[in-house]
Design a protein around this motif. Sequence first.
Motif, short mmCIF file in Angstrom:
data_model
loop_
_atom_site.label_atom_id
_atom_site.label_comp_id
_atom_site.label_asym_id
_atom_site.label_seq_id
_atom_site.Cartn_x
_atom_site.Cartn_y
_atom_site.Cartn_z
N TRP A 191 36.06 38.07 36.06
CA TRP A 191 35.21 36.88 36.01
C TRP A 191 34.21 36.99 34.85
O TRP A 191 33.90 36.01 34.17
CB TRP A 191 34.47 36.74 37.33
CG TRP A 191 33.92 35.37 37.63
CD1 TRP A 191 33.69 34.35 36.75
CD2 TRP A 191 33.54 34.88 38.92
NE1 TRP A 191 33.18 33.25 37.40
CE2 TRP A 191 33.08 33.55 38.74
CE3 TRP A 191 33.54 35.43 40.20
CZ2 TRP A 191 32.62 32.77 39.81
CZ3 TRP A 191 33.09 34.66 41.26
CH2 TRP A 191 32.63 33.34 41.06
N PHE A 211 37.82 32.22 32.47
CA PHE A 211 36.91 31.96 33.59
C PHE A 211 35.45 31.96 33.12
O PHE A 211 34.55 32.23 33.91
CB PHE A 211 37.13 33.00 34.69
CG PHE A 211 38.54 33.03 35.20
CD1 PHE A 211 38.96 32.14 36.17
CD2 PHE A 211 39.46 33.93 34.68
CE1 PHE A 211 40.27 32.15 36.63
CE2 PHE A 211 40.77 33.95 35.13
CZ PHE A 211 41.19 33.05 36.11
N PRO A 232 29.97 33.72 32.86
CA PRO A 232 30.88 33.43 33.97
C PRO A 232 30.70 32.00 34.47
O PRO A 232 29.58 31.57 34.77
CB PRO A 232 30.47 34.45 35.04
CG PRO A 232 29.84 35.56 34.28
CD PRO A 232 29.14 34.92 33.13
N PHE A 278 38.93 30.34 41.60
CA PHE A 278 38.69 31.67 42.16
C PHE A 278 40.00 32.26 42.67
O PHE A 278 40.25 33.46 42.52
CB PHE A 278 37.65 31.58 43.28
CG PHE A 278 37.32 32.92 43.89
CD1 PHE A 278 36.43 33.77 43.27
CD2 PHE A 278 37.92 33.32 45.08
CE1 PHE A 278 36.12 35.01 43.84
CE2 PHE A 278 37.61 34.55 45.65
CZ PHE A 278 36.72 35.39 45.02
N LEU A 311 41.81 33.64 39.81
CA LEU A 311 41.14 34.86 39.37
C LEU A 311 41.57 36.04 40.23
O LEU A 311 41.89 37.13 39.72
CB LEU A 311 39.63 34.67 39.43
CG LEU A 311 38.74 35.87 39.10
CD1 LEU A 311 38.82 36.20 37.62
CD2 LEU A 311 37.29 35.60 39.51
N LEU A 321 28.87 33.28 40.36
CA LEU A 321 28.70 34.72 40.29
C LEU A 321 27.21 35.03 40.13
O LEU A 321 26.60 34.71 39.11
CB LEU A 321 29.49 35.31 39.11
CG LEU A 321 29.52 36.84 39.02
CD1 LEU A 321 30.30 37.43 40.19
CD2 LEU A 321 30.13 37.28 37.70
#
Length: 285
Positions: A103, A109, A116, A127, A130, A163
């Motif tokens: 991330w 991403f 991030p 997500f 990811l 994040l």
Amino acid sequence: MKKSETNPLHRALYRILRPMARLLLRNGIPFAEFAELVRRAYVDAALEDFSNNRKKPTDSSAAVMTGLTRKEVKRQREILAGEHAGGLDARHENRASRVVSGWVHDSAFQTSDGEPAELPFDGPLSFSELVKRYSGDMTPRAVLEELVRVGVVATDGSGKLTLRQRAYVPAGDSEEMLQIFGKDVSDLIATIDHNLVGSGENSQPLFQRTLVYNNIPPDVIVRWRQYAAEQSQSMLEQLDRWLGPHDRDIASQGEGGARGEAVRTGVGIFYFEDPVQPEIHGDQK
């Protein structure tokens, strides 16, 4: 005075073993179980680290080096063979940590300024994508629950995931914390060993420094603890920004890239704090 009490290596080993004994006792590991692991480590080191012209030592030579019987060396070697056969790839790091690293570093991403991005849970560049890219067969929901639990990821009202921290640290005395303990201490001892014996012309010492003061007033400690944590985290993030993009799992994503044998490298920072023990001068009555 006994030789064991004056040998510098023995004194250093005791300082290592004393806090380790506390951890082992707290986790219910008796001495006999620890001694069994020490025997295994001795055999593993003798067979793997002391080869002669790339020829591994025999059980007999390993027995001479370790002081164990040939029967015991053979028994431990067979146990090690089974562990190595069934073990995970040494390069397979914690999966939640790999998701966070992807991330942070994978441009797919990130926002346009390299930070991030907020991610939806499902869909392209989400997500879930990811997790699929960096965590193998772990379910996105399980990874998300863990990252939310430790405060690394937050959700907003729209369902977007943010994040909050650039590093994953498991909380509590979990199995993952014990794995980190094993790796961190192992890496530190390996660095010290390299610096002790690697004094040849072609051997460059590895960075190893510690900042220590032993007369700090208690009212400073709370501020110092916070300041040290902030500065240490900042330094690690700066180093991560430099090194992370060179990791082939992130840089290539199956597109080839640099070749050659992989190298594991990093920098570790830890904080310590202990009361100073008073020095005793003369006889106490």
